[in-house]
Scaffold this active site. Structure first.
Site, PDB file in Angstrom:
ATOM      1  N   LEU A 183       0.822  -1.217   0.000  1.00  0.00           N
ATOM      2  CA  LEU A 183       0.000   0.000   0.000  1.00  0.00           C
ATOM      3  C   LEU A 183       0.855   1.266   0.000  1.00  0.00           C
ATOM      4  O   LEU A 183       0.467   2.269  -0.593  1.00  0.00           O
ATOM      5  CB  LEU A 183      -0.960   0.010   1.195  1.00  0.00           C
ATOM      6  CG  LEU A 183      -2.105  -1.012   1.117  1.00  0.00           C
ATOM      7  CD1 LEU A 183      -2.934  -0.994   2.395  1.00  0.00           C
ATOM      8  CD2 LEU A 183      -3.016  -0.765  -0.078  1.00  0.00           C
TER       9      LEU A 183
ATOM     10  N   ARG B 171       0.261   4.051  -2.673  1.00  0.00           N
ATOM     11  CA  ARG B 171      -0.163   5.425  -2.343  1.00  0.00           C
ATOM     12  C   ARG B 171       0.526   6.468  -3.203  1.00  0.00           C
ATOM     13  O   ARG B 171      -0.110   7.376  -3.737  1.00  0.00           O
ATOM     14  CB  ARG B 171       0.104   5.702  -0.859  1.00  0.00           C
ATOM     15  CG  ARG B 171      -0.961   5.076  -0.003  1.00  0.00           C
ATOM     16  CD  ARG B 171      -0.623   4.980   1.468  1.00  0.00           C
ATOM     17  NE  ARG B 171      -1.686   4.197   2.087  1.00  0.00           N
ATOM     18  CZ  ARG B 171      -1.560   3.476   3.187  1.00  0.00           C
ATOM     19  NH1 ARG B 171      -0.402   3.427   3.811  1.00  0.00           N
ATOM     20  NH2 ARG B 171      -2.582   2.799   3.657  1.00  0.00           N
TER      21      ARG B 171
ATOM     22  N   TYR C   6      -9.563   4.340  -1.907  1.00  0.00           N
ATOM     23  CA  TYR C   6      -8.683   3.159  -1.934  1.00  0.00           C
ATOM     24  C   TYR C   6      -7.222   3.474  -1.625  1.00  0.00           C
ATOM     25  O   TYR C   6      -6.842   4.620  -1.508  1.00  0.00           O
ATOM     26  CB  TYR C   6      -8.892   2.265  -3.127  1.00  0.00           C
ATOM     27  CG  TYR C   6      -8.798   2.726  -4.551  1.00  0.00           C
ATOM     28  CD1 TYR C   6      -9.466   1.986  -5.517  1.00  0.00           C
ATOM     29  CD2 TYR C   6      -8.049   3.817  -4.968  1.00  0.00           C
ATOM     30  CE1 TYR C   6      -9.389   2.333  -6.857  1.00  0.00           C
ATOM     31  CE2 TYR C   6      -7.979   4.157  -6.315  1.00  0.00           C
ATOM     32  CZ  TYR C   6      -8.643   3.413  -7.244  1.00  0.00           C
ATOM     33  OH  TYR C   6      -8.559   3.754  -8.564  1.00  0.00           O
ATOM     34  N   GLU C   7      -6.458   2.391  -1.400  1.00  0.00           N
ATOM     35  CA  GLU C   7      -5.084   2.473  -0.852  1.00  0.00           C
ATOM     36  C   GLU C   7      -5.106   3.072   0.565  1.00  0.00           C
ATOM     37  O   GLU C   7      -4.189   3.777   0.961  1.00  0.00           O
ATOM     38  CB  GLU C   7      -4.146   3.303  -1.749  1.00  0.00           C
ATOM     39  CG  GLU C   7      -4.136   2.922  -3.214  1.00  0.00           C
ATOM     40  CD  GLU C   7      -3.438   1.599  -3.512  1.00  0.00           C
ATOM     41  OE1 GLU C   7      -2.835   1.022  -2.613  1.00  0.00           O
ATOM     42  OE2 GLU C   7      -3.517   1.169  -4.665  1.00  0.00           O
ATOM     43  N   GLY C   8      -6.152   2.785   1.325  1.00  0.00           N
ATOM     44  CA  GLY C   8      -6.301   3.366   2.663  1.00  0.00           C
ATOM     45  C   GLY C   8      -7.057   4.686   2.538  1.00  0.00           C
ATOM     46  O   GLY C   8      -6.652   5.556   1.773  1.00  0.00           O
TER      47      GLY C   8
END
Length: 596
Positions: free
Chosen positions: A261, A265, A403-405
């Site tokens: 991730l 990011r 997304y991606e946290g």
């Protein structure tokens, strides 16, 4: 090599413009790569935008195959496994320009090259890499990544999917449900995360997709945007995976997921850059053509203000994204020079700059949304219609903040990781924070400094904004200690301060470097953007700093800190905001596109 600044150190160190990489520093080879990617995008993606909006999943897959034929799926893959083995900056550049036309394709591309392929190149054994990576790099196979479950989203380590070892010890049986799986509809290979027994952490597995192995899928999800990106639920029912397909060690899955991730990011930030350039260029062209009250709307101040802000944010986003990308690349090179394997060097390089990756993910995903939103506004009623590219840009942009946290998770991570680094002694926060405290007790200087040099005052403002952050964050750490994690609203405010400082500083340094190279008179518009961005950043630091201070300190200490905040956010010479915007927009309107 020059002294490589550690991740997060920007907040306590002065960075010189000569020490950062900017988009003006791309090599000939990188520019050729960029142009070939743009050609592919214009011909295959932009020209057929309507097919993506009509949920033509097969067309997304066809375009992925074409990208594979051109070598674009293997840019980050080492040559030993059939890739192009490009440096980190070049992989960012490809990701940037391949993602501008439609979120459907960029999601497929990102999921495949990032979280689909990379975990194997970074964590796989030699056998696993030889077996799978060449097929993924060429586009013969596509990858997907199964982490999220109905009950495990942001809390990724809480997944219920189970992996049970067979009696003969030859394979694991995987049973569970995964959701929001990008590329599920056409992938050949899954990276699946499951828990063995009562392990504290999940474990990663490489699983080949086949019809007769207990794998079934839900229907394609109906989504707000990224409509032709295949997104399905995936169900595993005693699906067998050979023991040799475990990825890394047992219980290492959570670590793999988190590190994948981090790269995801910063690549997601890159993926939001060309989308902004295209929205801005389309908006400028429309504003030049659209006549109301016998005047092109590009001549109206209300529209000019929007265009200037859109361009400024995009320019800042480019500046910060490529600064961090080069820091990561340098770190990887340094690690390899010390004898680390490429695998380990890349992992450690990206991990080192995890704070910057989170900052960029938040800042750029929010800018691409506001850019598309203003794009719709400039087009007026036409912007709301599917006949123009604005509404799909707006819908596609929305997922980037999730997304991606989620951006909330990433905001808290950025400050949380910085504090952890300080505890480990990797970044000295305490020393500078203590100094700021002492400075507040002292009498401020009333001398008028010499601001005759370009950005002299702006760079001093950056130094002061860093003090404002250190004052607030330092005080919060002292007050809450290890409990700081549970004070999310304070963390969020502090992270907004941190984000704006990094973005504003990157923009000023890029422009200073450019002015030294080209001459100030040649880059008036970039200078205006750097000043405009900083002015907005000062406003945010003021607001978020004040919100924090009045929420967790009181009495004399509060008065003292508010006084400090005023001192640290005070310009000697206020910029003329309208004039700065005018400078920027005049250039955009004359060039009829985003031209920086």
């Amino acid at each position: 090599m020059s002294d490589v600044t550690r991740g997060g150190q920007f907040i306590v160190k002065e960075t010189k413009c000569e020490d950062i990489f900017t988009p003006e520093d791309f090599s000939e080879e990188q520019l050729m790569m960029r142009d070939s990617v743009k050609e592919f995008v214009d011909k295959e993606l932009w020209a057929h935008k309507d097919r993506f909006e009509k949920k033509d999943y097969a067309y997304t897959e066809e375009c992925m195959k074409k990208a594979g034929d051109l070598g674009l799926l293997g840019v980050a893959v080492p040559e030993a496994y059939g890739g192009l083995g490009m440096g980190f900056v070049s992989t960012m550049l490809v990701c940037d320009y391949i993602s501008g036309a439609t979120g459907s394709f960029s999601t497929a591309f990102g999921a495949h090259t990032g979280i689909g392929t990379m975990p194997i190149t970074l964590y796989g054994t030699e056998e696993q890499k030889q077996k799978y990576v060449p097929k993924l790099a060429s586009g013969e196979w596509f990858g997907a990544y199964c982490l999220t479950e109905p009950g495990a989203g942001s809390d990724a380590n809480s997944g219920k999917t189970k992996a049970v070892l067979s009696e003969d010890g030859k394979y694991y049986s995987i049973t569970g449900q995964k959701m929001w799986i990008s590329n599920a509809g056409f992938c050949s290979l899954f990276i699946v995360f499951a828990r063995i027994g009562d392990d504290k952490n999940i474990t990663g597995f490489i699983l080949e997709n086949s019809d007769d192995n207990g794998i079934s899928m839900g229907e394609e999800e109906h989504k707000l945007g990224i409509r032709a990106s295949s997104t399905r639920q995936v169900f595993f029912n005693e699906t067998k995976v050979p023991v040799e397909n475990m990825l890394s060690d047992r219980g290492n899955g959570f670590k793999i997921a988190m590190n994948a991730l981090n790269v995801g990011r910063i690549k997601l930030a890159a993926a939001c850059l060309d989308a902004q350039r295209r929205v801005i260029s389309n908006s400028v062209k429309y504003a030049n053509e659209r006549v109301q009250f016998k005047t092109p709307i590009a001549e109206f101040g209300a529209i000019r203000s929007k265009l200037a802000e859109m361009a400024t944010n995009c320019y800042a986003d480019e500046s910060a994204s490529y600064r961090a990308a080069k820091n990561i690349e340098d770190r990887i090179t340094a690690r390899e020079a010390e004898g680390c394997s490429h695998q380990e060097a890349e992992l450690k390089g990206v991990e080192e700059y995890a704070i910057e990756c989170s900052i960029l993910k938040v800042a750029v995903s929010e800018d691409v949304q506001s850019c598309a939103d203003e794009g719709i506004q400039i087009y007026g009623g036409m912007g709301f219609s599917e006949d123009t590219p604005m509404e799909s840009a707006w819908r596609d942009a929305r997922i980037a903040r999730i997304y991606e946290g989620t951006n909330e998770i990433n905001r808290m991570l950025s400050v949380g990781m910085l504090i952890k680094k300080a505890m480990k002694g990797h970044v000295d926060l305490l020393g500078p924070a203590t100094k700021v405290g002492e400075e507040l007790m002292g009498i401020p200087s009333f001398e008028t400094p010499d601001y005759s040099q370009l950005f002299a005052e702006e760079k001093e403002m950056i130094v002061k904004l860093k003090k404002a952050f250190l004052m607030v964050a330092g005080s919060a750490v002292q007050k809450f200690g290890t409990e700081l994690d549970s004070h999310q609203q304070i963390l969020m405010a502090a992270s907004d301060m941190l984000i704006e400082i990094y973005m504003a500083e990157s923009t000023i340094l890029r422009t200073e470097k450019l002015a030294k190279k080209e001459g100030e008179d040649k880059v008036q518009e970039q200078i205006a953007m750097a000043k405009l961005y900083l002015y907005q950043a000062v406003d945010i630091v003021t607001q978020k700093g004040k919100e924090s201070v009045i929420s967790f300190v009181e009495g004399d200490e509060q008065r003292m800190m508010l006084m400090g905040l005023r001192r640290f956010t005070k310009y000697a010479n206020m910029p003329n905001i309208v004039a700065l915007r005018e400078t920027i927009t005049s250039k955009l309107v004359a060039e009829n596109e985003y031209c920086f």
